[in-house]
Design an enzyme around this catalytic site. Structure first.
Site, PDB file in Angstrom:
ATOM      1  CG  ASP A  10      -1.729   1.167   1.436  1.00 18.92           C
ATOM      2  OD1 ASP A  10      -2.260   1.565   0.528  1.00 18.92           O
ATOM      3  OD2 ASP A  10      -1.624   1.569   2.575  1.00 18.92           O
ATOM      4  CG  LEU A  11       1.584   5.704  -1.891  1.00 20.80           C
ATOM      5  CD1 LEU A  11       2.995   5.630  -1.898  1.00 20.80           C
ATOM      6  CD2 LEU A  11       0.977   6.490  -2.843  1.00 20.80           C
ATOM      7  CG  ASP A  12      -2.080   7.467   0.629  1.00 28.83           C
ATOM      8  OD1 ASP A  12      -0.994   8.247   0.167  1.00 28.83           O
ATOM      9  OD2 ASP A  12      -3.229   7.610   0.172  1.00 28.83           O
ATOM     10  CB  THR A  18       0.102  10.875   1.463  1.00 30.32           C
ATOM     11  OG1 THR A  18       0.159   9.430   1.306  1.00 30.32           O
ATOM     12  CG2 THR A  18       1.198  11.337   0.618  1.00 30.32           C
ATOM     13  CE  LYS A  46      -4.930   6.918   8.578  1.00 34.27           C
ATOM     14  NZ  LYS A  46      -3.947   6.587   9.832  1.00 34.27           N
ATOM     15  CB  VAL A  48     -12.390   4.010   2.125  1.00 30.86           C
ATOM     16  CG1 VAL A  48     -13.446   4.231   1.468  1.00 30.86           C
ATOM     17  CG2 VAL A  48     -12.174   3.011   3.307  1.00 30.86           C
ATOM     18  NE  ARG A  50      -9.934  11.593  -5.632  1.00 31.19           N
ATOM     19  CZ  ARG A  50      -9.510  11.802  -6.737  1.00 31.19           C
ATOM     20  NH1 ARG A  50     -10.101  12.603  -7.633  1.00 31.19           N
ATOM     21  NH2 ARG A  50      -8.168  11.555  -7.055  1.00 31.19           N
ATOM     22  CB  SER A 115      -2.067   2.736  -3.942  1.00 33.99           C
ATOM     23  OG  SER A 115      -2.646   4.025  -3.321  1.00 33.99           O
ATOM     24  CB  ALA A 116      -7.378   3.170  -2.361  1.00 33.62           C
ATOM     25  CB  SER A 117      -4.152   7.176  -3.993  1.00 28.18           C
ATOM     26  OG  SER A 117      -3.952   8.298  -4.376  1.00 28.18           O
ATOM     27  CE  LYS A 118     -10.296   7.107  -9.686  1.00 24.39           C
ATOM     28  NZ  LYS A 118     -11.798   7.705  -9.686  1.00 24.39           N
ATOM     29  CE  LYS A 146      -5.911  -0.802  -0.918  1.00 25.40           C
ATOM     30  NZ  LYS A 146      -4.441  -0.224  -0.555  1.00 25.40           N
ATOM     31  CD  GLU A 170      -3.438  -1.736   3.053  1.00 26.28           C
ATOM     32  OE1 GLU A 170      -3.722  -0.891   3.981  1.00 26.28           O
ATOM     33  OE2 GLU A 170      -3.921  -1.418   1.866  1.00 26.28           O
ATOM     34  CG  ASP A 171      -1.955   2.685   6.481  1.00 22.92           C
ATOM     35  OD1 ASP A 171      -2.278   2.269   5.398  1.00 22.92           O
ATOM     36  OD2 ASP A 171      -2.271   3.722   6.770  1.00 22.92           O
TER      37      ASP A 171
HETATM   38  C1  BG6 Z   1      -5.833   5.710  -0.325  1.00 24.45           C
HETATM   39  C2  BG6 Z   1      -6.130   6.452   1.205  1.00 24.45           C
HETATM   40  O1  BG6 Z   1      -4.545   5.277  -0.471  1.00 24.45           O
HETATM   41  O2  BG6 Z   1      -6.361   6.377  -1.387  1.00 24.45           O
HETATM   42  C3  BG6 Z   1      -7.544   7.003   1.229  1.00 24.45           C
HETATM   43  O3  BG6 Z   1      -5.732   5.652   2.079  1.00 24.45           O
HETATM   44  C4  BG6 Z   1      -7.637   7.730  -0.041  1.00 24.45           C
HETATM   45  O4  BG6 Z   1      -7.515   7.923   2.274  1.00 24.45           O
HETATM   46  C5  BG6 Z   1      -7.818   6.751  -1.234  1.00 24.45           C
HETATM   47  O5  BG6 Z   1      -9.037   8.424   0.029  1.00 24.45           O
HETATM   48  C6  BG6 Z   1      -8.052   7.722  -2.649  1.00 24.45           C
HETATM   49  O6  BG6 Z   1      -7.076   8.585  -2.946  1.00 24.45           O
HETATM   50  P1  BG6 Z   1      -7.172   9.774  -4.078  1.00 24.45           P
HETATM   51  O7  BG6 Z   1      -6.071  10.131  -4.043  1.00 24.45           O
HETATM   52  O8  BG6 Z   1      -7.675   8.871  -5.362  1.00 24.45           O
HETATM   53  O9  BG6 Z   1      -8.385  10.549  -3.592  1.00 24.45           O
HETATM   54 MG    MG Z   2      -2.714   3.146   3.659  1.00 22.62          MG
END
Ligand code: BG6
Ligand code: MG
Length: 222
Positions: A10-12, A18, A46, A48, A50, A115-118, A146, A170-171
């Site tokens: 996982d990243l964040d 972040t 966390k 989850v 956006r 990572s869930a983050s875009k 997730k 994972e955190d």
């Molecule tokens: C996850 C974070 O890595 O990415 C979440 O833990 C965040 O807090 C999710 O909502 C989506 O991130 P982003 O950058 O696509 O808004």
């Molecule tokens: Mg995380």
């Protein structure tokens, strides 16, 4: 003897912190809407995605909004988040992250980002660790949030590994559940997770080595 072929990170909260900027940006949005939410509530965000995070926050504030307004708020939050992280650099790697990624590569274990983050890929680039990953799965490639295992299953597939050959770092609780739902081993990173949810827990990647992790994780698997 069970074999571990791949690590999925996982990243964040695992590679970089972040999470505090996600919290700051969501809180700013909530405050503008006239309410606040706690750090404990933030834990539920966390890992989850956006839009799913936005839905939870609006629920906490007791606010119902039309779809287009939700989209506008999510875009605004992302704009603030991008402002907060614009100067992120290798100095923002969590303790031991770089060393552990290097040791993983040296041990011949494949690595993926899950990572869930875009925003994950530009962040990993700015942190200077992009080259350590054999596969990058972010929120654009894996739209299911997730605890759905999609992000990790795509990572395993990209690395040609079976789920049981992968360890996920994972955190977040949602992330640990996602890895378990995908049939993978888990390492919980940080102190915010409930005890014993992962196969093995550590405060950070500092002081860990791939062989310590594999030994500890396999002790807990049947
Ligand atoms: C996850 C974070 O890595 O990415 C979440 O833990 C965040 O807090 C999710 O909502 C989506 O991130 P982003 O950058 O696509 O808004
Ligand atoms: Mg995380």
């Amino acid at each position: 003897m069970k074999e571990i072929k791949a690590f999925i990170f996982d990243l964040d909260g695992v590679i970089t912190d972040t999470a505090k900027y996600h919290y700051k940006a969501w809180r700013r949005m909530a405050n503008e809407l006239g309410f606040d939410f706690t750090e404990e509530e933030n834990e539920q965000l966390k890992g989850v995605g956006r839009m799913e995070s936005l839905e939870k926050i609006l629920q906490w504030g007791g606010i119902t909004l039309p779809e287009e307004e939700k989209k506008r708020l999510a875009d605004q939050k992302n704009q603030w988040y991008l402002e907060y992280i614009q100067d992120i650099s290798p100095n923002d790697l969590l303790p031991g992250a770089r060393e552990f990624l290097l040791a993983t590569r040296d041990a011949g274990i494949k690595s993926a980002l899950g990572s869930a983050s875009k925003n994950a890929i530009p962040i990993v680039e700015k942190l200077g660790v992009l080259h350590f990953f054999d596969a990058l799965i972010d929120g654009n490639k894996a739209p299911k949030s997730k605890p759905d295992p999609q992000v990790f299953l795509l990572g395993a597939e990209a690395l040609n590994a079976k789920p049981e050959e992968c360890i996920v770092f994972e955190d977040s609780l949602a992330g640990i559940q996602a890895a378990k739902n995908g049939g993978m081993h888990t390492v919980g990173i940080g102190y915010m997770l409930p005890p014993d949810v992962a196969d093995f827990h550590a405060g950070s990647l500092e002081f860990l080595t791939p062989s310590i992790v594999i030994t500890e994780v396999l002790k807990h698997s049947t």
